[in-house]
Design a protein around this motif. Structure first.
Motif, PDB file in Angstrom:
ATOM      1  N   LEU A  44       0.828  -1.199   0.000  1.00 19.17           N
ATOM      2  CA  LEU A  44       0.000   0.000   0.000  1.00 19.17           C
ATOM      3  C   LEU A  44       0.869   1.258   0.000  1.00 19.17           C
ATOM      4  CD1 LEU A  44      -2.747  -1.022   2.610  1.00 19.17           C
ATOM      5  CD2 LEU A  44      -2.993  -0.909   0.117  1.00 19.17           C
ATOM      6  N   SER A  45       1.935   1.240   0.798  1.00 17.85           N
ATOM      7  CA  SER A  45       2.794   2.408   0.896  1.00 17.85           C
ATOM      8  C   SER A  45       3.528   2.691  -0.401  1.00 17.85           C
ATOM      9  CB  SER A  45       3.795   2.216   2.047  1.00 17.85           C
ATOM     10  OG  SER A  45       4.656   3.327   2.158  1.00 17.85           O
ATOM     11  N   LEU A  46       4.115   1.651  -0.970  1.00 16.38           N
ATOM     12  CA  LEU A  46       4.868   1.845  -2.205  1.00 16.38           C
ATOM     13  C   LEU A  46       3.954   2.213  -3.364  1.00 16.38           C
ATOM     14  CD1 LEU A  46       7.417  -1.095  -1.937  1.00 16.38           C
ATOM     15  CD2 LEU A  46       7.924   1.347  -1.828  1.00 16.38           C
ATOM     16  N   ALA A  47       2.800   1.539  -3.446  1.00 14.43           N
ATOM     17  CA  ALA A  47       1.862   1.840  -4.531  1.00 14.43           C
ATOM     18  C   ALA A  47       1.346   3.266  -4.408  1.00 14.43           C
ATOM     19  CB  ALA A  47       0.713   0.841  -4.510  1.00 14.43           C
ATOM     20  N   ARG A  48       1.035   3.684  -3.182  1.00 15.54           N
ATOM     21  CA  ARG A  48       0.572   5.061  -2.959  1.00 15.54           C
ATOM     22  C   ARG A  48       1.608   6.062  -3.449  1.00 15.54           C
ATOM     23  NH1 ARG A  48       2.228   8.822  -0.534  1.00 15.54           N
ATOM     24  NH2 ARG A  48       3.899   7.610   0.455  1.00 15.54           N
ATOM     25  N   SER A  49       2.854   5.791  -3.124  1.00 13.66           N
ATOM     26  CA  SER A  49       3.926   6.687  -3.512  1.00 13.66           C
ATOM     27  C   SER A  49       4.119   6.717  -5.021  1.00 13.66           C
ATOM     28  CB  SER A  49       5.229   6.263  -2.818  1.00 13.66           C
ATOM     29  OG  SER A  49       6.303   7.056  -3.229  1.00 13.66           O
ATOM     30  N   ARG A  50       4.116   5.527  -5.642  1.00 12.40           N
ATOM     31  CA  ARG A  50       4.358   5.458  -7.082  1.00 12.40           C
ATOM     32  C   ARG A  50       3.218   6.076  -7.882  1.00 12.40           C
ATOM     33  NH1 ARG A  50       9.618   5.256  -7.236  1.00 12.40           N
ATOM     34  NH2 ARG A  50      10.506   3.336  -6.423  1.00 12.40           N
ATOM     35  N   ILE A  51       1.976   5.900  -7.415  1.00 11.72           N
ATOM     36  CA  ILE A  51       0.836   6.481  -8.117  1.00 11.72           C
ATOM     37  C   ILE A  51       0.788   7.983  -7.902  1.00 11.72           C
ATOM     38  CG2 ILE A  51      -1.704   6.524  -8.235  1.00 11.72           C
ATOM     39  CD1 ILE A  51      -1.643   3.554  -7.467  1.00 11.72           C
ATOM     40  N   GLY A  52       1.308   8.435  -6.766  1.00 15.36           N
ATOM     41  CA  GLY A  52       1.343   9.854  -6.472  1.00 15.36           C
ATOM     42  C   GLY A  52       0.119  10.357  -5.738  1.00 15.36           C
ATOM     43  N   LEU A  53      -0.482   9.498  -4.889  1.00 13.38           N
ATOM     44  CA  LEU A  53      -1.627   9.886  -4.072  1.00 13.38           C
ATOM     45  C   LEU A  53      -1.251   9.773  -2.596  1.00 13.38           C
ATOM     46  CD1 LEU A  53      -4.497   8.192  -6.109  1.00 13.38           C
ATOM     47  CD2 LEU A  53      -3.792  10.594  -6.144  1.00 13.38           C
ATOM     48  N   ASP A  54      -2.083  10.347  -1.732  1.00 13.27           N
ATOM     49  CA  ASP A  54      -1.696  10.515  -0.329  1.00 13.27           C
ATOM     50  C   ASP A  54      -1.952   9.294   0.558  1.00 13.27           C
ATOM     51  OD1 ASP A  54      -0.837  13.092  -0.794  1.00 13.27           O
ATOM     52  OD2 ASP A  54      -2.793  13.972  -0.358  1.00 13.27           O
ATOM     53  N   ALA A  55      -2.916   8.465   0.218  1.00 10.74           N
ATOM     54  CA  ALA A  55      -3.277   7.352   1.098  1.00 10.74           C
ATOM     55  C   ALA A  55      -3.589   6.100   0.292  1.00 10.74           C
ATOM     56  CB  ALA A  55      -4.487   7.728   1.966  1.00 10.74           C
ATOM     57  N   GLY A  56      -3.138   4.959   0.817  1.00 12.19           N
ATOM     58  CA  GLY A  56      -3.488   3.657   0.263  1.00 12.19           C
ATOM     59  C   GLY A  56      -4.251   2.881   1.321  1.00 12.19           C
ATOM     60  N   ILE A  57      -5.402   2.314   0.949  1.00 11.85           N
ATOM     61  CA  ILE A  57      -6.300   1.700   1.939  1.00 11.85           C
ATOM     62  C   ILE A  57      -6.779   0.347   1.443  1.00 11.85           C
ATOM     63  CG2 ILE A  57      -8.430   1.998   3.277  1.00 11.85           C
ATOM     64  CD1 ILE A  57      -8.263   5.019   2.428  1.00 11.85           C
ATOM     65  N   LEU A  58      -6.678  -0.669   2.307  1.00  6.67           N
ATOM     66  CA  LEU A  58      -7.339  -1.946   2.082  1.00  6.67           C
ATOM     67  C   LEU A  58      -8.583  -1.980   2.957  1.00  6.67           C
ATOM     68  CD1 LEU A  58      -7.686  -4.905   1.177  1.00  6.67           C
ATOM     69  CD2 LEU A  58      -6.097  -5.558   3.020  1.00  6.67           C
ATOM     70  N   SER A  59      -9.743  -2.127   2.338  1.00  4.76           N
ATOM     71  CA  SER A  59     -11.002  -2.163   3.070  1.00  4.76           C
ATOM     72  C   SER A  59     -11.727  -3.463   2.781  1.00  4.76           C
ATOM     73  CB  SER A  59     -11.913  -0.994   2.663  1.00  4.76           C
ATOM     74  OG  SER A  59     -11.271   0.240   2.851  1.00  4.76           O
ATOM     75  N   ARG A  60     -12.470  -3.941   3.756  1.00  3.82           N
ATOM     76  CA  ARG A  60     -13.305  -5.129   3.552  1.00  3.82           C
ATOM     77  C   ARG A  60     -14.762  -4.761   3.797  1.00  3.82           C
ATOM     78  NH1 ARG A  60     -11.173  -5.971   8.690  1.00  3.82           N
ATOM     79  NH2 ARG A  60     -12.727  -6.279  10.340  1.00  3.82           N
TER      80      ARG A  60
END
Length: 334
Positions: A44-60
């Motif tokens: 989530l952290s790396l993907a958030r950074s690479r995409i250029g957005l502030d938060a990465g979230i896994l939700s169920r």
């Protein structure tokens, strides 16, 4: 988790403009080991950074609620365990149409979904459904409070879809590990042999199961077919008699004749049961002693029936067995 962790290491070296190479890199297996939760958090952290957005979230999704399960957030807006009404979040929009298609919104002001979990204002969102064993589990989403001026291209969408598939596969693996652990505990408490089949091959075998069939180690059976524990005729009989009942009822119990590696055979009590993900739990008991006792009793009974004298057995002055000749001799009816 091992493959995912190594994939994350490979993502580290991928520039933000070369996402098209990521699917191939992520698909390569590795033997490295890593903690599952940490691997998901890092993704989530790396993907958030690479995409250029502030938060990465896994939700169920739990009923009508959307629950944050893991998060990588530079704004401090989201936290694991936070729960919100599904209809008030972008989770619902992500899951609404197609469980294979990412949701890409560069400016949520142009949509009906300006908010995310906890009512947080969202300007841009890139999300994909997480599917576990064919069922919608939740979403992986990457968000920022401000719109994204340059939008999202095809590589961005492919990247988040791939990340969601990795998470779904990891969650499925966790579920199987938990299930196998419950099998291990049940096997440890049982005197019967326990094994688990997936598509006809052993994925788990306890020591008792291996010993019953004459194998020194459980690993000697893992990865092999169940048919090697029976001769061809018996395997065919089990397949034709037990499997149709197992498919219709979810369980089957019966007797079978096992075969050890040295060719010797022995009687067994065999139980089969299907579990939620389609695998089969096998429970076996060596019936040799019981069958031998039954044969001894049958021989004894025949000897008694053929005896000319009356026969009875006493235990503590009370009859525990009386044959008909003994009854007739003393003038009783039975």
């Amino acid at each position: 988790a091992a493959a995912l962790a190594a994939a994350l290491d490979r993502i580290d070296s991928v520039s933000p403009t070369s996402y098209a190479t990521v699917p191939d890199r992520l698909s390569r297996p590795t033997a490295d080991a890593s903690d599952s939760d940490a691997a998901v958090d890092r993704l989530l952290s790396l993907a958030r950074s690479r995409i250029g957005l502030d938060a990465g979230i896994l939700s169920r999704v739990e009923g009508t609620d959307c629950v944050v399960e893991a998060v990588a957030d530079t704004t401090g807006t989201y936290a694991p365990g936070a729960t919100d009404d599904l209809g008030a979040t972008l989770c619902e929009a992500t899951l609404a149409d197609d469980t294979a298609t990412p949701l890409a919104v560069a400016d949520t002001a142009t949509t009906d979904h300006p908010d995310h979990l906890g009512g947080a204002a969202v300007g841009a969102c890139l999300a994909a459904p997480v599917v576990v064993d064919g069922e919608a589990y939740g979403t992986v989403s990457f968000v920022s409070p401000t719109p994204r001026a340059n939008g999202f291209d095809r590589d961005d969408r492919e990247f988040v879809a791939l990340a969601a598939r990795w998470v779904g596969a990891e969650l499925a693996r966790r579920a199987r590990e938990r299930e196998l652990e419950s099998f291990r505990r049940a096997a440890a408490a049982s005197s019967d042999g326990v094994a688990v089949l997936d598509d006809g091959e052993y994925v788990y075998v306890d020591e008792t199961h291996a010993e019953v069939y004459g194998y020194d180690r459980p690993d000697d059976l893992v990865g092999t077919t169940w048919r090697q524990l029976y001769d061809d005729d018996e395997a065919d009989r089990i397949e034709s008699e037990a499997f149709p009942v197992l498919a219709s009822d979810g369980h089957w119990c019966g007797v079978a004749t096992g075969q050890r590696p040295d060719g010797s055979t022995f009687p067994t009590e065999l139980s089969l049961a299907t579990v939620g993900d389609g695998r089969t739990v096998c429970t076996v008991r060596d019936n040799t002693e019981r069958v031998d006792r039954e044969r001894e009793l049958e021989s004894f009974q025949r000897a008694l029936d053929e005896a000319a004298d009356g026969v009875a057995i006493l235990d503590g002055g009370e009859y525990t067995y009386v044959d008909q000749t003994h009854v007739d001799m003393y003038g009783f009816d039975s």
